[in-house]
Design an enzyme around this catalytic site. Structure first.
Site, mmCIF file in Angstrom:
data_model
loop_
_atom_site.group_PDB
_atom_site.id
_atom_site.type_symbol
_atom_site.label_atom_id
_atom_site.label_comp_id
_atom_site.label_asym_id
_atom_site.label_seq_id
_atom_site.Cartn_x
_atom_site.Cartn_y
_atom_site.Cartn_z
ATOM 1 N N PRO A 1 0.844 -1.207 0.000
ATOM 2 C CA PRO A 1 0.000 0.000 0.000
ATOM 3 C C PRO A 1 0.873 1.249 0.000
ATOM 4 C CG PRO A 1 -0.602 -1.480 1.808
ATOM 5 C CD PRO A 1 0.686 -1.984 1.222
ATOM 6 N N LYS B 1 4.010 4.339 6.065
ATOM 7 C CA LYS B 1 3.159 3.223 5.664
ATOM 8 C C LYS B 1 2.494 2.538 6.837
ATOM 9 C CE LYS B 1 5.332 2.474 1.376
ATOM 10 N NZ LYS B 1 6.036 1.548 0.522
ATOM 11 N N ASN C 1 5.908 1.769 -4.770
ATOM 12 C CA ASN C 1 6.434 1.535 -6.108
ATOM 13 C C ASN C 1 5.719 2.315 -7.213
ATOM 14 O OD1 ASN C 1 8.551 0.228 -7.357
ATOM 15 N ND2 ASN C 1 7.214 -1.378 -8.162
ATOM 16 N N ARG D 1 11.785 -5.049 -6.531
ATOM 17 C CA ARG D 1 10.513 -4.500 -6.997
ATOM 18 C C ARG D 1 10.691 -4.077 -8.449
ATOM 19 N NH1 ARG D 1 12.689 -0.877 -3.601
ATOM 20 N NH2 ARG D 1 11.462 -1.431 -1.781
#
Ligand SMILES: [Zn+2]
Length: 247
Positions: A2, A53, A160, A235
């Site tokens: 998220p 986060k 990302n 990623r």
């Protein structure tokens, strides 16, 4: 993972419970082992805020619950008395009017120590974007932008998708080293991201230009968008080889 803005949306959804005394339970055994429900049951929820986060829920008596959602964690809020749930939430917070449920953890904990290691939250009101290049430059100058900007110890909140989009906006490649980017480029990208992410908290999602658009034409120059794994957790980076400089 998220993004910071999705955590801010979750914090906004939970606001109706703030100021209310909550009844707490953990239908899911994995939620029970966190001991969170037992500690907060019967306490007033004093505030909910997104920090980087993490979602921080502060209860009376100085109890702080930290919720990190990773890929699959969710908070849902609905009016009390609805249909039975499909599945078992990790945590249920219930007031006479509202019922908040936390699903799939995966991190639900009672202390906030890890939070203090987080960098400045890009979305916080008091954050001055022009101060961020100096903070980022504490990192090794050889590290790549696609790695440094998602390092939550330096600046918190970028995931990302926003990483890919802000680098495209600033016309720099995720493969450019921190030592080779200018402060002006960093500020341009971060300022765009802060504005777009705050807009997203308010429900406005900008059109994606590079994220998950591998092989499709760059909206600026027509070059097919590239993608490749980058960094320790591999990623996927997305970028335009023609209009984002990498040297
Ligand atoms: Zn391009």
């Amino acid at each position: 993972m998220p993004e910071g803005d999705s955590l801010h949306r979750a914090a906004a959804r939970l606001q109706p419970l703030v100021g209310e005394r909550v009844a707490a339970s953990s239908p899911n055994p994995r939620g029970q082992v966190t001991n969170v429900a037992r500690q907060v049951d019967g306490r007033v929820l004093e505030s909910v805020e997104a920090v980087g986060k993490n979602l921080l829920l502060r209860f009376e008596g100085g109890i702080v619950v930290r919720s990190h959602l990773r890929m699959n964690g969710r908070w849902r809020v609905r009016e009390t008395g609805g249909a039975t749930w499909r599945g078992k939430p990790w945590l249920v917070l219930r007031t006479p009017r509202w019922e908040a449920t936390q699903w799939n953890g995966p991190v639900l904990a009672l202390d906030e120590r890890p939070i203090r290691r987080l960098g400045l939250d890009l979305l916080a009101d008091e954050t001055d974007v022009t101060s961020l290049p100096a903070r980022l430059r504490r990192a090794d100058a050889r590290r790549l932008l696609g790695d440094v900007l998602v390092d939550q110890r330096l600046v918190a909140g970028i995931g990302n998708m926003w990483l890919a989009e802000l680098l495209w906006q600033a016309r720099v490649s995720p493969w450019l080293a921190l030592g080779d980017v200018t402060d002006e480029e960093l500020v341009a990208g971060l300022d765009w991201a802060r504005t777009a992410m705050r807009g997203s908290v308010a429900g406005m999602r900008p059109r994606r230009n590079v994220y998950r658009r591998a092989g499709r034409g760059c909206r600026r120059c027509g070059e097919p968008i590239s993608s490749r794994g980058l960094g320790d957790d591999n990623r996927t980076a997305y970028w335009c080889e023609r209009c984002q400089r990498r040297a």
